[in-house]
Design a protein around this motif. Structure first.
Motif, mmCIF file in Angstrom:
data_model
loop_
_atom_site.group_PDB
_atom_site.id
_atom_site.type_symbol
_atom_site.label_atom_id
_atom_site.label_comp_id
_atom_site.label_asym_id
_atom_site.label_seq_id
_atom_site.Cartn_x
_atom_site.Cartn_y
_atom_site.Cartn_z
ATOM 1 N N GLU A 106 -3.307 8.207 -34.178
ATOM 2 C CA GLU A 106 -3.725 6.874 -34.583
ATOM 3 C C GLU A 106 -4.592 6.253 -33.491
ATOM 4 O O GLU A 106 -4.179 6.171 -32.337
ATOM 5 C CB GLU A 106 -2.500 5.995 -34.830
ATOM 6 C CG GLU A 106 -2.850 4.562 -35.202
ATOM 7 C CD GLU A 106 -1.645 3.641 -35.170
ATOM 8 O OE1 GLU A 106 -1.802 2.455 -35.514
ATOM 9 O OE2 GLU A 106 -0.544 4.109 -34.778
ATOM 10 N N VAL A 107 -5.822 5.824 -33.836
ATOM 11 C CA VAL A 107 -6.705 5.153 -32.895
ATOM 12 C C VAL A 107 -6.366 3.668 -32.917
ATOM 13 O O VAL A 107 -6.540 2.985 -33.939
ATOM 14 C CB VAL A 107 -8.185 5.367 -33.259
ATOM 15 C CG1 VAL A 107 -9.087 4.638 -32.256
ATOM 16 C CG2 VAL A 107 -8.519 6.854 -33.279
ATOM 17 N N VAL A 108 -5.867 3.158 -31.791
ATOM 18 C CA VAL A 108 -5.392 1.770 -31.740
ATOM 19 C C VAL A 108 -6.410 0.817 -31.123
ATOM 20 O O VAL A 108 -6.138 -0.385 -31.004
ATOM 21 C CB VAL A 108 -4.051 1.688 -30.970
ATOM 22 C CG1 VAL A 108 -2.961 2.437 -31.717
ATOM 23 C CG2 VAL A 108 -4.216 2.219 -29.542
ATOM 24 N N VAL A 147 -7.963 9.927 -35.558
ATOM 25 C CA VAL A 147 -8.844 10.911 -34.953
ATOM 26 C C VAL A 147 -8.152 12.250 -34.968
ATOM 27 O O VAL A 147 -6.937 12.347 -34.744
ATOM 28 C CB VAL A 147 -9.238 10.521 -33.509
ATOM 29 C CG1 VAL A 147 -8.043 10.509 -32.574
ATOM 30 C CG2 VAL A 147 -10.314 11.462 -32.955
ATOM 31 N N LEU A 148 -8.923 13.292 -35.267
ATOM 32 C CA LEU A 148 -8.408 14.656 -35.236
ATOM 33 C C LEU A 148 -8.859 15.314 -33.935
ATOM 34 O O LEU A 148 -10.041 15.316 -33.610
ATOM 35 C CB LEU A 148 -8.937 15.451 -36.431
ATOM 36 C CG LEU A 148 -8.541 14.925 -37.820
ATOM 37 C CD1 LEU A 148 -9.114 15.824 -38.908
ATOM 38 C CD2 LEU A 148 -7.019 14.824 -37.955
ATOM 39 N N VAL A 149 -7.897 15.864 -33.206
ATOM 40 C CA VAL A 149 -8.160 16.519 -31.916
ATOM 41 C C VAL A 149 -7.963 18.013 -32.107
ATOM 42 O O VAL A 149 -6.902 18.456 -32.554
ATOM 43 C CB VAL A 149 -7.220 15.985 -30.818
ATOM 44 C CG1 VAL A 149 -7.496 16.691 -29.489
ATOM 45 C CG2 VAL A 149 -7.396 14.474 -30.672
ATOM 46 N N TYR A 150 -8.987 18.802 -31.753
ATOM 47 C CA TYR A 150 -8.984 20.244 -32.038
ATOM 48 C C TYR A 150 -8.638 21.112 -30.836
ATOM 49 O O TYR A 150 -8.569 22.330 -30.966
ATOM 50 C CB TYR A 150 -10.365 20.657 -32.575
ATOM 51 C CG TYR A 150 -10.706 19.991 -33.883
ATOM 52 C CD1 TYR A 150 -10.230 20.492 -35.093
ATOM 53 C CD2 TYR A 150 -11.494 18.856 -33.905
ATOM 54 C CE1 TYR A 150 -10.540 19.879 -36.297
ATOM 55 C CE2 TYR A 150 -11.816 18.231 -35.097
ATOM 56 C CZ TYR A 150 -11.331 18.740 -36.298
ATOM 57 O OH TYR A 150 -11.633 18.112 -37.487
ATOM 58 N N ARG A 151 -8.437 20.511 -29.677
ATOM 59 C CA ARG A 151 -8.074 21.305 -28.493
ATOM 60 C C ARG A 151 -7.072 20.532 -27.660
ATOM 61 O O ARG A 151 -7.154 19.291 -27.562
ATOM 62 C CB ARG A 151 -9.323 21.585 -27.635
ATOM 63 C CG ARG A 151 -10.306 22.549 -28.282
ATOM 64 C CD ARG A 151 -11.579 22.683 -27.448
ATOM 65 N NE ARG A 151 -11.309 23.188 -26.108
ATOM 66 C CZ ARG A 151 -12.255 23.437 -25.203
ATOM 67 N NH1 ARG A 151 -13.531 23.190 -25.515
ATOM 68 N NH2 ARG A 151 -11.938 23.896 -24.017
ATOM 69 N N PRO A 152 -6.150 21.239 -26.994
ATOM 70 C CA PRO A 152 -5.201 20.549 -26.105
ATOM 71 C C PRO A 152 -5.886 20.176 -24.794
ATOM 72 O O PRO A 152 -6.947 20.714 -24.451
ATOM 73 C CB PRO A 152 -4.103 21.587 -25.886
ATOM 74 C CG PRO A 152 -4.808 22.904 -26.025
ATOM 75 C CD PRO A 152 -5.865 22.682 -27.075
ATOM 76 N N ALA A 153 -5.293 19.262 -24.055
ATOM 77 C CA ALA A 153 -5.822 18.850 -22.750
ATOM 78 C C ALA A 153 -4.681 18.765 -21.753
ATOM 79 O O ALA A 153 -3.594 18.268 -22.079
ATOM 80 C CB ALA A 153 -6.514 17.504 -22.858
ATOM 81 N N GLU A 154 -4.934 19.268 -20.535
ATOM 82 C CA GLU A 154 -3.927 19.206 -19.489
ATOM 83 C C GLU A 154 -3.828 17.796 -18.926
ATOM 84 O O GLU A 154 -4.730 16.971 -19.106
ATOM 85 C CB GLU A 154 -4.275 20.181 -18.361
ATOM 86 C CG GLU A 154 -4.322 21.644 -18.792
ATOM 87 C CD GLU A 154 -4.705 22.557 -17.647
ATOM 88 O OE1 GLU A 154 -5.059 22.025 -16.563
ATOM 89 O OE2 GLU A 154 -4.666 23.785 -17.828
#
Length: 440
Positions: A86-88, A154-161
Protein backbone atom coordinates in the motif's frame (compact mmCIF):
# COMPACT_ATOMS: atom_id res chain seq x y z
CA UNK A 1 54.13 42.37 5.36
CA UNK A 2 57.79 43.30 5.81
CA UNK A 3 60.72 42.37 3.68
CA UNK A 4 64.24 42.35 5.03
CA UNK A 5 66.98 44.05 3.07
CA UNK A 6 68.99 41.72 0.84
CA UNK A 7 72.47 40.69 1.77
CA UNK A 8 75.15 42.59 -0.07
CA UNK A 9 78.55 41.55 -1.28
CA UNK A 10 81.34 43.06 -3.34
CA UNK A 11 80.62 43.84 -7.00
CA UNK A 12 82.90 40.99 -8.07
CA UNK A 13 81.22 38.38 -5.85
CA UNK A 14 79.63 35.59 -7.89
CA UNK A 15 76.51 34.40 -6.12
CA UNK A 16 75.41 30.78 -6.37
CA UNK A 17 71.84 29.97 -7.37
CA UNK A 18 71.16 28.62 -3.88
CA UNK A 19 72.57 31.72 -2.15
CA UNK A 20 70.37 34.02 -4.19
CA UNK A 21 67.25 31.89 -3.65
CA UNK A 22 67.92 31.57 0.09
CA UNK A 23 68.33 35.34 0.31
CA UNK A 24 64.94 35.86 -1.35
CA UNK A 25 63.06 33.29 0.72
CA UNK A 26 64.61 34.54 3.96
CA UNK A 27 63.33 38.04 3.23
CA UNK A 28 59.83 37.38 1.87
CA UNK A 29 57.09 36.77 4.45
CA UNK A 30 53.63 35.21 3.96
CA UNK A 31 50.81 37.70 3.59
CA UNK A 32 48.60 38.39 6.61
CA UNK A 33 45.43 36.24 6.82
CA UNK A 34 42.04 37.71 5.95
CA UNK A 35 38.44 36.43 6.06
CA UNK A 36 36.97 35.98 2.57
CA UNK A 37 33.71 34.79 1.09
CA UNK A 38 34.01 31.29 -0.33
CA UNK A 39 34.24 32.18 -4.01
CA UNK A 40 36.71 34.98 -3.29
CA UNK A 41 38.85 32.46 -1.41
CA UNK A 42 39.35 30.17 -4.42
CA UNK A 43 43.05 29.66 -5.04
CA UNK A 44 43.98 30.89 -1.56
CA UNK A 45 45.69 28.94 1.20
CA UNK A 46 43.66 27.94 4.25
CA UNK A 47 45.08 29.31 7.50
CA UNK A 48 43.28 27.17 10.09
CA UNK A 49 42.04 23.59 10.25
CA UNK A 50 38.31 23.40 9.50
CA UNK A 51 36.24 21.11 11.74
CA UNK A 52 32.92 19.68 10.57
CA UNK A 53 30.06 21.19 12.63
CA UNK A 54 27.46 18.68 11.38
CA UNK A 55 27.55 15.27 9.78
CA UNK A 56 27.25 14.83 6.02
CA UNK A 57 24.72 13.72 5.06
CA UNK A 58 22.94 15.18 8.11
CA UNK A 59 20.27 12.42 7.94
CA UNK A 60 19.67 9.05 6.29
CA UNK A 61 18.44 9.70 2.75
CA UNK A 62 17.63 7.89 -0.45
CA UNK A 63 20.13 7.62 -3.27
CA UNK A 64 17.42 6.62 -5.76
CA UNK A 65 13.91 7.49 -6.83
CA UNK A 66 11.76 4.61 -5.61
CA UNK A 67 9.87 3.35 -2.61
CA UNK A 68 10.84 3.28 1.07
CA UNK A 69 9.75 -0.06 2.53
CA UNK A 70 10.40 -2.62 5.25
CA UNK A 71 12.78 -5.45 4.28
CA UNK A 72 10.38 -8.21 5.37
CA UNK A 73 7.63 -6.89 3.13
CA UNK A 74 9.64 -7.39 -0.07
CA UNK A 75 11.49 -10.57 0.89
CA UNK A 76 11.00 -13.18 -1.81
CA UNK A 77 9.49 -10.75 -4.31
CA UNK A 78 9.86 -11.79 -7.95
CA UNK A 79 8.45 -11.20 -11.43
CA UNK A 80 6.02 -14.08 -10.95
CA UNK A 81 5.13 -13.27 -7.36
CA UNK A 82 5.54 -9.55 -6.77
CA UNK A 83 5.04 -8.00 -3.35
CA UNK A 84 1.93 -5.82 -3.31
CA UNK A 85 2.30 -2.83 -0.94
CA UNK A 86 0.00 0.00 0.00
CA UNK A 87 1.42 3.40 -1.05
CA UNK A 88 0.60 5.76 1.83
CA UNK A 89 2.18 8.94 0.41
CA UNK A 90 5.27 10.69 -0.90
CA UNK A 91 8.43 12.12 0.63
CA UNK A 92 10.47 14.66 -1.31
CA UNK A 93 13.91 16.19 -0.75
CA UNK A 94 13.68 18.92 1.87
CA UNK A 95 10.47 17.56 3.40
CA UNK A 96 10.27 17.77 7.17
CA UNK A 97 7.00 15.99 8.02
CA UNK A 98 7.57 12.30 7.34
CA UNK A 99 5.04 9.49 7.09
CA UNK A 100 5.43 6.34 9.18
CA UNK A 101 5.97 3.17 7.14
CA UNK A 102 4.11 0.29 8.70
CA UNK A 103 3.69 -3.41 7.78
CA UNK A 104 2.69 -3.86 4.16
CA UNK A 105 3.17 -0.18 3.38
CA UNK A 106 5.44 1.87 1.10
CA UNK A 107 6.21 5.55 0.70
CA UNK A 108 7.16 6.92 -2.70
CA UNK A 109 10.58 8.58 -2.15
CA UNK A 110 12.71 10.93 -4.26
CA UNK A 111 16.51 11.05 -4.47
CA UNK A 112 17.94 12.95 -1.49
CA UNK A 113 14.72 12.73 0.54
CA UNK A 114 14.95 11.63 4.21
CA UNK A 115 14.28 7.96 4.90
CA UNK A 116 10.91 7.94 6.68
CA UNK A 117 10.54 6.26 10.12
CA UNK A 118 9.78 2.57 9.92
CA UNK A 119 11.42 2.16 6.50
CA UNK A 120 14.53 -0.03 6.34
CA UNK A 121 15.46 0.07 2.67
CA UNK A 122 14.69 1.70 -0.68
CA UNK A 123 13.40 -0.18 -3.69
CA UNK A 124 14.33 1.61 -6.96
CA UNK A 125 11.36 2.53 -9.13
CA UNK A 126 12.85 0.34 -11.89
CA UNK A 127 12.11 -2.72 -9.70
CA UNK A 128 8.42 -1.86 -9.51
CA UNK A 129 5.39 -1.21 -11.69
CA UNK A 130 5.56 2.46 -10.78
CA UNK A 131 2.36 2.17 -8.74
CA UNK A 132 0.15 1.99 -11.84
CA UNK A 133 -0.35 -1.75 -12.10
CA UNK A 134 2.00 -2.14 -15.10
CA UNK A 135 5.07 -4.31 -15.61
CA UNK A 136 8.66 -3.31 -14.72
CA UNK A 137 9.48 -2.36 -18.32
CA UNK A 138 7.14 0.65 -18.00
CA UNK A 139 8.32 1.61 -14.50
CA UNK A 140 10.50 4.55 -15.46
CA UNK A 141 7.83 5.98 -17.77
CA UNK A 142 5.17 5.46 -15.14
CA UNK A 143 7.21 7.11 -12.41
CA UNK A 144 7.65 10.30 -14.44
CA UNK A 145 3.90 10.57 -15.14
CA UNK A 146 2.55 9.59 -11.71
CA UNK A 147 0.61 12.44 -10.06
CA UNK A 148 2.15 13.97 -6.96
CA UNK A 149 0.68 12.57 -3.75
CA UNK A 150 -0.85 9.61 -5.61
CA UNK A 151 -1.59 6.67 -3.32
CA UNK A 152 -2.76 3.16 -4.01
CA UNK A 153 -0.76 0.02 -4.57
CA UNK A 154 2.72 -0.69 -5.90
CA UNK A 155 4.02 -4.02 -7.11
CA UNK A 156 7.65 -4.77 -6.20
CA UNK A 157 9.40 -7.39 -8.37
CA UNK A 158 12.70 -7.77 -6.51
CA UNK A 159 13.73 -8.03 -2.85
CA UNK A 160 16.02 -5.43 -1.26
CA UNK A 161 18.53 -5.84 1.55
CA UNK A 162 18.52 -3.64 4.62
CA UNK A 163 19.85 -0.12 3.97
CA UNK A 164 20.03 -0.70 0.21
CA UNK A 165 20.13 2.59 -1.72
CA UNK A 166 20.32 4.53 1.54
CA UNK A 167 22.98 7.16 2.18
CA UNK A 168 23.70 6.84 5.88
CA UNK A 169 23.97 9.89 8.12
CA UNK A 170 27.65 10.81 8.49
CA UNK A 171 28.77 8.43 5.72
CA UNK A 172 30.68 11.33 4.09
CA UNK A 173 32.03 13.10 7.19
CA UNK A 174 30.95 13.13 10.82
CA UNK A 175 30.52 16.07 13.14
CA UNK A 176 33.86 16.80 14.81
CA UNK A 177 35.95 15.41 11.94
CA UNK A 178 38.63 17.60 10.37
CA UNK A 179 37.25 18.63 7.00
CA UNK A 180 40.30 20.51 5.69
CA UNK A 181 43.82 20.95 6.97
CA UNK A 182 45.58 24.29 7.34
CA UNK A 183 47.80 24.86 4.31
CA UNK A 184 45.27 23.47 1.83
CA UNK A 185 44.87 25.39 -1.42
CA UNK A 186 41.15 25.97 -1.90
CA UNK A 187 40.00 24.63 -5.25
CA UNK A 188 36.44 23.81 -6.42
CA UNK A 189 36.13 20.55 -4.37
CA UNK A 190 37.27 22.30 -1.18
CA UNK A 191 34.91 25.24 -1.79
CA UNK A 192 32.10 22.72 -2.29
CA UNK A 193 32.88 20.99 1.01
CA UNK A 194 33.00 24.26 2.93
CA UNK A 195 29.61 25.25 1.54
CA UNK A 196 28.19 21.79 2.30
CA UNK A 197 29.07 22.12 6.00
CA UNK A 198 27.55 25.57 6.17
CA UNK A 199 30.62 27.80 5.93
CA UNK A 200 30.04 31.07 4.06
CA UNK A 201 33.46 32.59 4.76
CA UNK A 202 36.90 31.21 5.50
CA UNK A 203 40.19 32.55 6.85
CA UNK A 204 42.94 32.40 4.25
CA UNK A 205 46.13 34.05 3.11
CA UNK A 206 45.14 36.09 0.06
CA UNK A 207 46.57 35.47 -3.37
CA UNK A 208 49.53 37.85 -3.77
CA UNK A 209 49.23 40.73 -6.21
CA UNK A 210 52.17 40.66 -8.60
CA UNK A 211 53.00 43.52 -10.96
CA UNK A 212 55.08 42.52 -14.01
CA UNK A 213 56.87 45.21 -15.97
CA UNK A 214 59.18 45.07 -18.97
CA UNK A 215 61.85 47.72 -19.48
CA UNK A 216 63.51 48.68 -22.72
CA UNK A 217 63.10 51.42 -25.32
CA UNK A 218 63.26 48.81 -28.09
CA UNK A 219 60.09 47.02 -26.94
CA UNK A 220 56.80 47.33 -28.83
CA UNK A 221 53.40 45.92 -27.89
CA UNK A 222 52.07 43.08 -30.06
CA UNK A 223 49.96 44.02 -33.11
CA UNK A 224 51.81 47.30 -33.54
CA UNK A 225 54.16 47.84 -36.44
CA UNK A 226 57.86 47.28 -35.75
CA UNK A 227 60.42 49.88 -36.76
CA UNK A 228 64.08 49.18 -37.33
CA UNK A 229 65.77 47.82 -34.21
CA UNK A 230 62.52 47.10 -32.39
CA UNK A 231 61.14 43.81 -31.07
CA UNK A 232 57.84 42.78 -29.57
CA UNK A 233 57.47 42.75 -25.79
CA UNK A 234 56.94 39.06 -25.04
CA UNK A 235 58.45 38.98 -21.55
CA UNK A 236 55.66 40.86 -19.80
CA UNK A 237 53.13 38.42 -21.24
CA UNK A 238 55.24 35.38 -20.40
CA UNK A 239 55.94 36.42 -16.82
CA UNK A 240 52.38 37.57 -16.14
CA UNK A 241 51.20 34.13 -17.25
CA UNK A 242 53.87 32.57 -15.00
CA UNK A 243 52.66 34.62 -12.04
CA UNK A 244 49.07 33.52 -12.59
CA UNK A 245 50.20 29.93 -12.95
CA UNK A 246 51.97 30.23 -9.59
CA UNK A 247 48.70 31.32 -7.95
CA UNK A 248 49.03 35.12 -7.97
CA UNK A 249 46.73 37.88 -9.12
CA UNK A 250 48.97 39.33 -11.81
CA UNK A 251 48.99 42.75 -13.45
CA UNK A 252 50.93 43.34 -16.66
CA UNK A 253 52.42 46.77 -17.29
CA UNK A 254 53.35 47.69 -20.84
CA UNK A 255 57.01 48.13 -21.67
CA UNK A 256 58.66 51.19 -20.12
CA UNK A 257 61.44 53.04 -21.91
CA UNK A 258 64.98 53.29 -20.55
CA UNK A 259 64.38 56.66 -18.96
CA UNK A 260 65.04 57.11 -15.24
CA UNK A 261 62.13 59.46 -14.52
CA UNK A 262 59.61 57.45 -16.54
CA UNK A 263 60.74 54.20 -14.99
CA UNK A 264 60.65 55.60 -11.45
CA UNK A 265 57.22 57.17 -11.91
CA UNK A 266 55.78 53.98 -13.33
CA UNK A 267 57.10 51.87 -10.47
CA UNK A 268 55.78 54.32 -7.87
CA UNK A 269 52.35 54.27 -9.54
CA UNK A 270 52.26 50.48 -9.45
CA UNK A 271 53.37 50.03 -5.82
CA UNK A 272 49.84 50.66 -4.55
CA UNK A 273 48.63 47.35 -6.00
CA UNK A 274 51.73 45.20 -5.55
CA UNK A 275 52.69 42.60 -2.99
CA UNK A 276 55.59 41.74 -5.28
CA UNK A 277 57.08 43.53 -8.28
CA UNK A 278 58.90 41.77 -11.08
CA UNK A 279 60.83 43.71 -13.68
CA UNK A 280 62.53 42.26 -16.70
CA UNK A 281 65.36 43.93 -18.58
CA UNK A 282 67.90 46.57 -17.69
CA UNK A 283 69.97 44.58 -15.22
CA UNK A 284 72.95 43.82 -17.44
CA UNK A 285 75.83 46.13 -18.28
CA UNK A 286 74.56 49.05 -20.33
CA UNK A 287 71.08 49.72 -18.92
CA UNK A 288 72.32 48.81 -15.43
CA UNK A 289 72.78 52.39 -14.23
CA UNK A 290 69.32 53.49 -15.46
CA UNK A 291 67.47 50.76 -13.57
CA UNK A 292 69.62 51.09 -10.49
CA UNK A 293 69.14 54.85 -10.37
CA UNK A 294 65.39 54.55 -10.84
CA UNK A 295 64.95 51.85 -8.21
CA UNK A 296 67.19 53.51 -5.65
CA UNK A 297 64.89 56.53 -5.37
CA UNK A 298 61.46 54.91 -5.39
CA UNK A 299 59.24 55.68 -2.39
CA UNK A 300 60.77 56.81 0.89
CA UNK A 301 64.52 57.17 0.48
CA UNK A 302 64.95 57.53 4.24
CA UNK A 303 63.16 54.26 4.99
CA UNK A 304 65.74 51.83 6.50
CA UNK A 305 66.02 48.39 4.95
CA UNK A 306 64.96 49.40 1.45
CA UNK A 307 67.13 49.04 -1.62
CA UNK A 308 67.87 46.74 -4.54
CA UNK A 309 71.07 44.73 -4.71
CA UNK A 310 72.24 43.99 -8.25
CA UNK A 311 74.35 40.86 -8.43
CA UNK A 312 75.89 38.27 -10.72
CA UNK A 313 74.92 34.61 -10.38
CA UNK A 314 76.87 31.50 -11.30
CA UNK A 315 74.17 30.28 -13.64
CA UNK A 316 73.27 30.14 -17.33
CA UNK A 317 71.00 31.62 -18.51
CA UNK A 318 70.25 34.43 -16.06
CA UNK A 319 73.59 35.64 -14.76
CA UNK A 320 72.49 39.25 -13.96
CA UNK A 321 69.87 39.50 -11.21
CA UNK A 322 68.53 42.07 -8.78
CA UNK A 323 66.62 41.70 -5.53
CA UNK A 324 65.47 43.87 -2.66
CA UNK A 325 62.58 46.00 -1.47
CA UNK A 326 61.28 49.41 -2.42
CA UNK A 327 58.90 52.00 -1.07
CA UNK A 328 57.55 52.67 2.41
CA UNK A 329 55.92 49.22 2.63
CA UNK A 330 59.15 47.43 1.73
CA UNK A 331 57.53 45.83 -1.32
CA UNK A 332 59.82 43.03 -2.55
CA UNK A 333 61.15 43.44 -6.07
CA UNK A 334 62.88 40.95 -8.33
CA UNK A 335 64.81 42.45 -11.27
CA UNK A 336 65.20 39.75 -13.91
CA UNK A 337 67.24 39.72 -17.14
CA UNK A 338 65.69 40.84 -20.42
CA UNK A 339 66.42 37.88 -22.69
CA UNK A 340 63.22 35.81 -22.97
CA UNK A 341 64.63 32.46 -21.84
CA UNK A 342 66.73 34.09 -19.12
CA UNK A 343 63.70 35.89 -17.70
CA UNK A 344 61.53 32.76 -17.84
CA UNK A 345 64.11 30.51 -16.17
CA UNK A 346 64.82 33.19 -13.55
CA UNK A 347 61.12 33.53 -12.80
CA UNK A 348 60.71 29.78 -12.32
CA UNK A 349 63.74 29.55 -10.04
CA UNK A 350 63.24 32.70 -7.95
CA UNK A 351 59.94 34.55 -8.49
CA UNK A 352 57.68 31.50 -8.36
CA UNK A 353 59.01 30.36 -4.95
CA UNK A 354 58.65 33.94 -3.69
CA UNK A 355 55.00 34.07 -4.80
CA UNK A 356 54.20 30.76 -3.18
CA UNK A 357 55.95 31.87 0.00
CA UNK A 358 53.73 34.96 0.05
CA UNK A 359 50.75 32.59 -0.29
CA UNK A 360 51.85 30.69 2.81
CA UNK A 361 52.50 27.37 1.07
CA UNK A 362 54.87 24.86 2.61
CA UNK A 363 56.23 23.46 -0.66
CA UNK A 364 57.16 26.40 -2.87
CA UNK A 365 59.29 24.64 -5.49
CA UNK A 366 58.57 22.85 -8.73
CA UNK A 367 58.86 19.04 -8.51
CA UNK A 368 62.21 17.53 -9.44
CA UNK A 369 63.00 14.08 -10.85
CA UNK A 370 65.91 12.05 -12.08
CA UNK A 371 65.82 11.20 -15.77
CA UNK A 372 67.91 9.56 -18.46
CA UNK A 373 69.28 12.00 -21.02
CA UNK A 374 68.42 10.90 -24.55
CA UNK A 375 70.45 13.46 -26.50
CA UNK A 376 72.25 12.30 -29.61
CA UNK A 377 75.62 13.56 -28.35
CA UNK A 378 77.28 15.23 -25.42
CA UNK A 379 75.93 18.44 -23.88
CA UNK A 380 78.47 21.06 -22.93
CA UNK A 381 78.16 23.41 -19.97
CA UNK A 382 80.37 26.27 -18.77
CA UNK A 383 82.57 25.39 -15.83
CA UNK A 384 81.57 27.00 -12.57
CA UNK A 385 77.99 27.74 -13.64
CA UNK A 386 74.79 25.83 -13.06
CA UNK A 387 73.13 25.50 -16.43
CA UNK A 388 69.41 25.12 -17.03
CA UNK A 389 68.64 23.67 -20.46
CA UNK A 390 65.16 23.35 -21.88
CA UNK A 391 64.01 19.75 -22.25
CA UNK A 392 61.11 17.48 -23.08
CA UNK A 393 60.43 14.96 -20.31
CA UNK A 394 58.36 11.78 -20.56
CA UNK A 395 58.44 8.40 -18.80
CA UNK A 396 61.76 8.90 -17.04
CA UNK A 397 63.60 10.23 -20.09
CA UNK A 398 64.43 13.78 -21.13
CA UNK A 399 65.70 15.18 -24.41
CA UNK A 400 67.08 18.70 -24.92
CA UNK A 401 64.91 21.12 -26.88
CA UNK A 402 66.76 23.76 -28.91
CA UNK A 403 70.15 25.12 -27.95
CA UNK A 404 71.54 27.04 -25.00
CA UNK A 405 70.80 30.50 -26.44
CA UNK A 406 68.79 32.73 -24.15
CA UNK A 407 66.74 34.11 -27.07
CA UNK A 408 65.26 30.80 -28.30
CA UNK A 409 61.58 31.37 -27.52
CA UNK A 410 60.30 28.78 -30.01
CA UNK A 411 62.32 26.05 -28.31
CA UNK A 412 61.08 27.17 -24.90
CA UNK A 413 57.49 26.72 -26.07
CA UNK A 414 58.21 23.04 -26.73
CA UNK A 415 59.79 22.34 -23.34
CA UNK A 416 58.09 20.91 -20.26
CA UNK A 417 61.20 20.62 -18.09
CA UNK A 418 64.54 22.20 -17.27
CA UNK A 419 67.62 19.99 -17.41
CA UNK A 420 69.97 20.91 -14.56
CA UNK A 421 73.69 20.65 -15.22
CA UNK A 422 75.71 21.21 -12.00
CA UNK A 423 78.48 23.80 -11.71
CA UNK A 424 81.28 21.22 -11.67
CA UNK A 425 80.02 19.38 -14.79
CA UNK A 426 81.27 20.51 -18.19
CA UNK A 427 79.88 17.72 -20.34
CA UNK A 428 76.90 15.35 -20.14
CA UNK A 429 76.68 12.38 -22.51
CA UNK A 430 73.59 10.64 -23.84
CA UNK A 431 72.37 8.01 -21.38
CA UNK A 432 73.56 9.95 -18.33
CA UNK A 433 71.38 10.34 -15.26
CA UNK A 434 70.38 13.99 -14.87
CA UNK A 435 68.16 16.11 -12.66
CA UNK A 436 65.13 17.77 -14.22
CA UNK A 437 62.74 20.42 -12.95
CA UNK A 438 59.22 19.71 -14.18
CA UNK A 439 57.33 22.70 -15.56
CA UNK A 440 53.54 22.90 -15.61
Amino acid sequence: MSTAAPRTAGPDHLWSVDEHLDDILAAVRPLEPIELNLLDAQGCVLVDDVTVPLSLPPFDNSSMDGYAVRVVDVAGASEQYPAALEVVGDVAAGQADLLQVGPGQAVRIMTGAPLPPGAETVVPVEWTDGGLGEGPVAAMRARSSAPEGDTGQVLVYRPAEARAHVRAKGSDVRAGDRALEAGTVLGPPQISLLAAIGRGTVRVRPRPRVVVMSTGSELVQPERKLSAGQIYDSNSFSLTACARDAGAIAYRVGAVSDDVDTLRDTIEDQLVRADLMVTTGGVSVGAYDVVREALSSVGDEDEPGSGIDFRKLAMQPGKPQGFGSIGPDHTPLLALPGNPVSSYVSFELFARPAIRTLMGLKDVHRPRKRATLTAGGALSSPKGRRQFLRGRYADGEVAPVGGAGSHLVAALAQANALIVVPEETESVVSGADVEVILLG
